[in-house]
Design an enzyme around this catalytic site. Sequence first.
Site, PDB file in Angstrom:
ATOM      1  N   ILE A   1      13.884  -4.631  -1.308  1.00  0.00           N
ATOM      2  CA  ILE A   1      13.985  -3.225  -1.723  1.00  0.00           C
ATOM      3  C   ILE A   1      14.213  -2.307  -0.520  1.00  0.00           C
ATOM      4  CG2 ILE A   1      12.640  -1.316  -2.749  1.00  0.00           C
ATOM      5  CD1 ILE A   1      11.176  -3.480  -4.433  1.00  0.00           C
TER       6      ILE A   1
ATOM      7  N   ARG B   1      13.358   7.886   3.191  1.00  0.00           N
ATOM      8  CA  ARG B   1      14.151   9.029   3.675  1.00  0.00           C
ATOM      9  C   ARG B   1      13.401  10.343   3.562  1.00  0.00           C
ATOM     10  NH1 ARG B   1      19.794  10.121   1.164  1.00  0.00           N
ATOM     11  NH2 ARG B   1      19.156   9.091  -0.787  1.00  0.00           N
TER      12      ARG B   1
ATOM     13  N   HIS C   1      24.120  -0.159  -2.655  1.00  0.00           N
ATOM     14  CA  HIS C   1      23.060   0.796  -2.982  1.00  0.00           C
ATOM     15  C   HIS C   1      23.010   1.951  -1.974  1.00  0.00           C
ATOM     16  CE1 HIS C   1      19.401   2.421  -4.592  1.00  0.00           C
ATOM     17  NE2 HIS C   1      18.832   2.355  -3.404  1.00  0.00           N
TER      18      HIS C   1
ATOM     19  N   ARG D   1      20.502   6.760   3.939  1.00  0.00           N
ATOM     20  CA  ARG D   1      19.748   5.502   3.955  1.00  0.00           C
ATOM     21  C   ARG D   1      20.000   4.762   5.269  1.00  0.00           C
ATOM     22  NH1 ARG D   1      21.441   6.223  -1.252  1.00  0.00           N
ATOM     23  NH2 ARG D   1      19.982   5.928  -2.976  1.00  0.00           N
TER      24      ARG D   1
ATOM     25  N   MET E   1      11.199   3.683  -8.971  1.00  0.00           N
ATOM     26  CA  MET E   1      11.559   2.461  -8.237  1.00  0.00           C
ATOM     27  C   MET E   1      10.588   1.331  -8.549  1.00  0.00           C
ATOM     28  SD  MET E   1      13.649   0.923  -6.368  1.00  0.00           S
ATOM     29  CE  MET E   1      13.357  -0.798  -6.647  1.00  0.00           C
TER      30      MET E   1
ATOM     31  N   GLY F   1       4.880   0.357  -3.333  1.00  0.00           N
ATOM     32  CA  GLY F   1       4.018  -0.820  -3.381  1.00  0.00           C
ATOM     33  C   GLY F   1       2.837  -0.668  -4.343  1.00  0.00           C
TER      34      GLY F   1
ATOM     35  N   ASP G   1      19.575   1.887  -9.729  1.00  0.00           N
ATOM     36  CA  ASP G   1      20.878   2.491 -10.032  1.00  0.00           C
ATOM     37  C   ASP G   1      21.225   2.287 -11.505  1.00  0.00           C
ATOM     38  OD1 ASP G   1      21.273   3.209  -7.295  1.00  0.00           O
ATOM     39  OD2 ASP G   1      21.760   1.117  -6.881  1.00  0.00           O
TER      40      ASP G   1
ATOM     41  N   ALA H   1       0.821  -1.213   0.000  1.00  0.00           N
ATOM     42  CA  ALA H   1       0.000   0.000   0.000  1.00  0.00           C
ATOM     43  C   ALA H   1       0.857   1.267   0.000  1.00  0.00           C
ATOM     44  CB  ALA H   1      -0.931  -0.002   1.218  1.00  0.00           C
TER      45      ALA H   1
ATOM     46  N   ASN I   1      13.717  -0.080   9.749  1.00  0.00           N
ATOM     47  CA  ASN I   1      13.528  -1.031   8.649  1.00  0.00           C
ATOM     48  C   ASN I   1      14.144  -2.408   8.904  1.00  0.00           C
ATOM     49  OD1 ASN I   1      12.127   0.976   7.434  1.00  0.00           O
ATOM     50  ND2 ASN I   1      13.601   1.395   5.808  1.00  0.00           N
TER      51      ASN I   1
ATOM     52  N   GLY J   1       4.214   3.941  -1.245  1.00  0.00           N
ATOM     53  CA  GLY J   1       4.548   4.732  -2.426  1.00  0.00           C
ATOM     54  C   GLY J   1       5.112   3.875  -3.547  1.00  0.00           C
TER      55      GLY J   1
HETATM   56  N1  LIG Z   1      16.247  -0.408  -3.259  1.00  0.00           N
HETATM   57  C1  LIG Z   1      15.989   0.755  -3.814  1.00  0.00           C
HETATM   58  O1  LIG Z   1      16.529   1.080  -4.867  1.00  0.00           O
HETATM   59  C2  LIG Z   1      14.996   1.681  -3.197  1.00  0.00           C
HETATM   60  C3  LIG Z   1      14.516   1.454  -1.941  1.00  0.00           C
HETATM   61  N2  LIG Z   1      13.582   2.286  -1.377  1.00  0.00           N
HETATM   62  C4  LIG Z   1      13.121   1.970  -0.032  1.00  0.00           C
HETATM   63  O2  LIG Z   1      11.858   1.306  -0.097  1.00  0.00           O
HETATM   64  C5  LIG Z   1      11.158   1.465   1.140  1.00  0.00           C
HETATM   65  C6  LIG Z   1       9.714   1.870   0.907  1.00  0.00           C
HETATM   66  O3  LIG Z   1       9.642   3.140   0.310  1.00  0.00           O
HETATM   67  P1  LIG Z   1       8.203   3.828   0.008  1.00  0.00           P
HETATM   68  O4  LIG Z   1       7.307   2.865  -0.657  1.00  0.00           O
HETATM   69  O5  LIG Z   1       8.492   5.125  -0.646  1.00  0.00           O
HETATM   70  O6  LIG Z   1       7.691   4.079   1.499  1.00  0.00           O
HETATM   71  P2  LIG Z   1       6.161   4.272   1.987  1.00  0.00           P
HETATM   72  O7  LIG Z   1       6.225   4.769   3.372  1.00  0.00           O
HETATM   73  O8  LIG Z   1       5.404   5.054   0.985  1.00  0.00           O
HETATM   74  O9  LIG Z   1       5.589   2.801   1.962  1.00  0.00           O
HETATM   75  C7  LIG Z   1       6.058   1.805   2.808  1.00  0.00           C
HETATM   76  C8  LIG Z   1       4.919   0.849   3.105  1.00  0.00           C
HETATM   77  O10 LIG Z   1       5.426  -0.170   3.966  1.00  0.00           O
HETATM   78  C9  LIG Z   1       4.384  -0.466   4.874  1.00  0.00           C
HETATM   79  N3  LIG Z   1       4.908  -1.126   6.061  1.00  0.00           N
HETATM   80  C10 LIG Z   1       5.498  -0.598   7.147  1.00  0.00           C
HETATM   81  N4  LIG Z   1       5.777  -1.557   8.042  1.00  0.00           N
HETATM   82  C11 LIG Z   1       5.371  -2.729   7.485  1.00  0.00           C
HETATM   83  C12 LIG Z   1       5.376  -4.066   7.914  1.00  0.00           C
HETATM   84  N5  LIG Z   1       5.876  -4.438   9.097  1.00  0.00           N
HETATM   85  N6  LIG Z   1       4.875  -4.999   7.085  1.00  0.00           N
HETATM   86  C13 LIG Z   1       4.369  -4.654   5.887  1.00  0.00           C
HETATM   87  N7  LIG Z   1       4.328  -3.395   5.426  1.00  0.00           N
HETATM   88  C14 LIG Z   1       4.817  -2.455   6.232  1.00  0.00           C
HETATM   89  C15 LIG Z   1       3.738   0.876   5.193  1.00  0.00           C
HETATM   90  O11 LIG Z   1       2.452   0.707   5.752  1.00  0.00           O
HETATM   91  C16 LIG Z   1       3.730   1.519   3.810  1.00  0.00           C
HETATM   92  O12 LIG Z   1       2.527   1.240   3.129  1.00  0.00           O
HETATM   93  C17 LIG Z   1      11.984   2.499   1.932  1.00  0.00           C
HETATM   94  O13 LIG Z   1      12.776   1.840   2.868  1.00  0.00           O
HETATM   95  C18 LIG Z   1      12.841   3.137   0.867  1.00  0.00           C
HETATM   96  O14 LIG Z   1      14.032   3.695   1.392  1.00  0.00           O
HETATM   97  C19 LIG Z   1      13.099   3.357  -2.057  1.00  0.00           C
HETATM   98  C20 LIG Z   1      13.539   3.639  -3.331  1.00  0.00           C
HETATM   99  C21 LIG Z   1      14.562   2.856  -3.984  1.00  0.00           C
HETATM  100  O1  LIG Z   2      17.332   7.516  -1.930  1.00  0.00           O
HETATM  101  C1  LIG Z   2      16.506   6.866  -1.246  1.00  0.00           C
HETATM  102  O2  LIG Z   2      16.354   6.999  -0.036  1.00  0.00           O
HETATM  103  C2  LIG Z   2      15.692   5.846  -1.958  1.00  0.00           C
HETATM  104  C3  LIG Z   2      16.575   5.048  -2.808  1.00  0.00           C
HETATM  105  O3  LIG Z   2      17.208   4.099  -2.366  1.00  0.00           O
HETATM  106  C4  LIG Z   2      16.827   5.513  -4.171  1.00  0.00           C
HETATM  107  O4  LIG Z   2      16.060   6.328  -4.707  1.00  0.00           O
HETATM  108  O5  LIG Z   2      17.814   5.072  -4.753  1.00  0.00           O
END
Ligand SMILES: NC(=O)C1=CN([C@@H]2O[C@H](COP(=O)(O)OP(=O)(O)OC[C@H]3O[C@@H](n4cnc5c(N)ncnc54)[C@H](O)[C@@H]3O)[C@@H](O)[C@H]2O)C=CC1
Ligand SMILES: O=C([O-])CC(=O)C(=O)O
Length: 356
Positions: A160, A124, A220, A130, A271, A57, A193, A53, A137, A55
């Site tokens: 992720i 963030r 990352h 991060r 993403m 997801g 990336d 649910a 997390n 951003g």
């Molecule tokens: N690997 C990558 O390249 C990237 C990683 N990210 C990371 O992805 C993660 C999510 O980012 P967003 O979707 O923007 O955040 P968000 O806050 O919009 O969504 C996160 C979701 O996780 C849910 N959540 C929280 N605790 C939970 C649990 N115990 N079980 C199941 N769901 C749970 C929340 O209710 C929320 O719906 C962040 O840690 C962010 O840093 C973001 C962009 C790139």
């Molecule tokens: O920068 C962040 O916090 C989210 C992320 O990992 C990315 O966009 O690469």
Amino acid sequence: MEANAQANRRIATITNHLLPPNFQEGGDVHLKRVDCRAKGGAPGFKVAILGAAGGIGQPLALLMKMNPLVSVLHLYDVVNAPGVTADVSHMDTGAVVRGFLGQPQLESALTGMDLVIIPAGVPRKPGMTRDDLFKINAGIVRTLCEGIAKCCPNAVVNLISNPVNSTVAVAAEVFKKAGTYDPKRLLGVTTLDVVRANTFVAEVLGLDPREVDVPVVGGHAGVTILPLLSQVKPPSSFSPGEVDYLTDRIQNGGTEVVEAKAGAGSATLSMAYAAAKFADACLRGLKGEAGVVECAFVASEVTELPFFATKVRLGRAGAEEVYQLGPLNEYERMGLEKAKKELAESIQKGIDFIRG
Ligand SMILES: NC(=O)C1=CN([C@@H]2O[C@H](COP(=O)(O)OP(=O)(O)OC[C@H]3O[C@@H](n4cnc5c(N)ncnc54)[C@H](O)[C@@H]3O)[C@@H](O)[C@H]2O)C=CC1
Ligand SMILES: O=C([O-])CC(=O)C(=O)O
């Protein structure tokens, strides 16, 4: 009057597969249970998104619902999962969508899954690294991976949640403790990336980004993100100024988005695109397609570190082959040393979180 009242009363008809196990008809919003004729078991993979649910997801759920390799899509979150599920389930594509809300439904969400994608966790805000997300997390990733170890120990996991450089080690330790660890099946997602690198390099070269392939290795976060510009395809040369500009922009692409969003989160749409691209590659590998190669942060013997991102070949068993770095120039060798120093600490932090 009665007719109006009836018209005003909202009646939603929900098919059995969308209903939570404790569903009861009635209430202010009248939900009606309808039994549908069973579908003839479409072939395909069962995929769960944990954090569906959020951003990332939500658009990721949309993209996975459009993937013809997916027959069943489970959407799990601690908030708003029913709404996202009802919404996505109306798309006229093949995958059957089911929603799961909160910890008591985690096991049902995971049972029988072939691929589990994890974008659960906090993002963030400007001024944060991060690593500042680790405290919250790492705990979320631990809980979710304990569920995976119990309910779908053979699933491929696409992780992720940040900081990926640490959360992959957290997940590995949880799986080791449960006796289910298969290094080939745990992949930290670094596709964004590569997606950014392809875009920025294509801009500089005046090419279509779809024609460009930039290997991005290491990890990352910041300096651990190491684009190998000497290995760009099609073969290209860059001036020292271009190398500095591209390396800096690729390493700080995440921060660029965090600052532009000014407190409203980090990259979500690009993403979700990257995660869907990587998940599709994993599914094609699982299906037995040959020559599926993507960069990912995996258990590795390419360096002295236990995890490292390089190109990997995806197959029926997950990351079946981890490729070597290939020839590096002096600039890249220096970058590699910096990346390894930071990575070593981040990985250890993840290990210590579980081992104590
Ligand atoms: N690997 C990558 O390249 C990237 C990683 N990210 C990371 O992805 C993660 C999510 O980012 P967003 O979707 O923007 O955040 P968000 O806050 O919009 O969504 C996160 C979701 O996780 C849910 N959540 C929280 N605790 C939970 C649990 N115990 N079980 C199941 N769901 C749970 C929340 O209710 C929320 O719906 C962040 O840690 C962010 O840093 C973001 C962009 C790139
Ligand atoms: O920068 C962040 O916090 C989210 C992320 O990992 C990315 O966009 O690469």
